[in-house]
Write an enzyme that holds these catalytic residues in place. Structure first.
Site, PDB file in Angstrom:
ATOM      1  N   GLY A  34       0.751  -1.154   0.030  1.00 44.89           N
ATOM      2  CA  GLY A  34      -0.028   0.008   0.064  1.00 44.89           C
ATOM      3  C   GLY A  34       0.858   1.412   0.100  1.00 44.89           C
ATOM      4  N   GLY A  46       0.790  -5.524   0.724  1.00 43.46           N
ATOM      5  CA  GLY A  46      -0.381  -5.464  -0.100  1.00 43.46           C
ATOM      6  C   GLY A  46      -0.114  -6.250  -1.254  1.00 43.46           C
ATOM      7  N   GLU A  90       5.314  -4.891   8.046  1.00 40.55           N
ATOM      8  CA  GLU A  90       4.354  -3.963   8.790  1.00 40.55           C
ATOM      9  C   GLU A  90       4.862  -3.747  10.236  1.00 40.55           C
ATOM     10  OE1 GLU A  90       2.289  -5.584   5.322  1.00 40.55           O
ATOM     11  OE2 GLU A  90       3.326  -6.471   6.917  1.00 40.55           O
ATOM     12  N   ASP A 107      -1.242  -7.118   6.811  1.00 43.02           N
ATOM     13  CA  ASP A 107      -2.716  -7.218   6.389  1.00 43.02           C
ATOM     14  C   ASP A 107      -3.209  -7.511   4.960  1.00 43.02           C
ATOM     15  OD1 ASP A 107      -1.644  -4.873   5.503  1.00 43.02           O
ATOM     16  OD2 ASP A 107      -3.569  -3.932   5.051  1.00 43.02           O
TER      17      ASP A 107
END
Length: 402
Positions: free
Chosen positions: A98, A147, A170, A178
């Site tokens: 992301g 991501g 992360e 995630d």
């Protein structure tokens, strides 16, 4: 055939409804041209190729890209002339995850609704990919992180190369793995998922194949041949596509320094119940052996956000017993909690220190594991407020996998 046609029509209608909602969260200055250019399309004999096209940002994902690929994939799924879909990236990355810098600025500007729109759009596409009716090939030639793994691993085939670098980093930026990570990490051999999720350690393409994150491996110089042959195929048969990938596959094994060669020690350390016990076990191994892998692992754990470590361990452990959709819905709640600043400012602080100012000196809050309360961790997993809708996934129309 009629039942399949009705299913596809129903899915198409639901996808269009979600797309309209997701497009409403795009930045005001985004134009149709921006959407088109950030995802390029190549038409082949009986396939389509989606090319992530933000090379200067390592193809980092934003709401534009999420909405665009969801729209494209929905239309391709409906098209009887398209047998399968390929995704790849421009430049030296498949996808670095992301666009955390954009999220950082949006949060600091108070534009939380746009951040929510990003997560909702991305996770909805990831679920769409994970329940896609047609074969899917991801060419992971380069950086594949966060991501980027989320938009590739749920698909049918993942082709790794000698340029592939995988990671879920992360915890180093005060967040949690995630985009479906708690699902696929928790299904890796032993406690490899906990190790990757907590440390953010990198894997090579050879390691990805060895542990099952990738399905095939080929050296980069073979990619033009692979892409040409895939482009000439007229099929929707996964076995035909698999034969093409296997034709150009190279036998490869992890290097001696790989964590996969230390799986017994890794399992012994990362199989403990708590983060504190895991760190103590790694520290004990490092003291006893002075092994470079142990020392590096310990360093990564101590550099990560203490809160993120506890949240991420619980997330992977819960993911082991949840379906794909359940993991995504829970991760959506966790992501909204993580950007809210109600529990901690670690995400913005981590992005500031690692990516924006690059001083590599984040000031985590709380600063130590001992000061991270159970209540703080519990808040990440708590239901959203009554006024805050959960992530809605079309599980009745598109059945998730276990």
């Amino acid at each position: 055939m009629q039942s399949l046609k009705r299913l596809v029509t129903s899915r198409r209608r639901d996808s269009l409804i979600r797309l309209k909602r997701n497009l409403s969260s795009l930045p005001i200055n985004s134009s149709a041209g921006d959407l088109q250019n950030q995802v390029l399309v190549e038409g082949k004999a009986s396939s389509r190729v989606a090319i992530l096209n933000r090379p200067s940002s390592l193809n980092a994902l934003n709401t534009n890209i999420g909405a665009r690929v969801h729209e494209l994939y929905s239309s391709w799924e409906d098209d009887p002339n398209i047998g399968f879909v390929v995704m790849k990236g421009s430049g030296r990355a498949f996808c670095a995850g992301g666009d955390i810098v954009a999220l950082y600025h949006l949060i600091n500007e108070g534009k939380i609704e746009k951040c929510k729109g990003f997560f909702r759009t991305l996770y909805s596409f990831i679920y769409h990919l994970g329940t896609y009716l047609k074969p899917h090939v991801s060419i992971l030639n380069g950086i594949t992180m966060g991501g980027g793994a989320g938009i590739s691993i749920p698909g049918t085939f993942r082709l790794a190369t000698d340029r592939t670098v995988f990671a879920t980093p992360e915890t180093q930026i005060g967040f949690h793995p995630d985009a479906g990570a708690s699902f696929h990490l928790s299904r890796l051999p032993g406690h490899l998922g906990e190790y990757l999720g907590l440390t953010g350690a990198k894997l090579s393409g050879a390691e990805m194949v060895s542990c099952g994150l990738a399905t095939h491996y080929s050296n980069t110089d073979k990619l033009p041949l692979i892409e040409e042959e895939l482009g000439n195929l007229v099929t929707d048969d996964p076995s035909v596509i698999e034969s093409c990938l296997e034709k150009y596959s190279d036998a490869v094994y992890p290097e001696k320094i790989s964590a996969l060669h230390r799986i017994e020690v890794l399992n012994k350390c990362f199989g403990h119940d708590t983060v504190g016990e895991i760190i103590d076990a790694v520290e004990s191994e490092a003291s006893a052996t002075n092994d470079a892998w142990c020392n590096s692992t310990l360093k990564k754990l101590k550099e990560a956000s203490p809160l993120s470590l506890k949240v991420s361990l619980r997330s992977v452990r819960e993911g082991r017993f949840q379906t794909f959709d359940q993991c995504l819905v829970r991760e959506y709640r966790m992501s909204l909690q993580g950007i809210s600043k109600r529990i901690s400012n670690d995400f913005c602080e981590g992005v500031r220190a690692r990516v924006v100012h690059k001083d590599s000196a984040p000031k985590w809050e709380p600063p130590s594991l001992e000061k991270v309360s159970d209540d703080m961790v519990d808040q990440y997993f708590a239901p959203l407020s009554e006024s805050e809708p959960n992530l809605e996934l079309p599980t009745k129309q598109r059945e998730a996998f276990n």
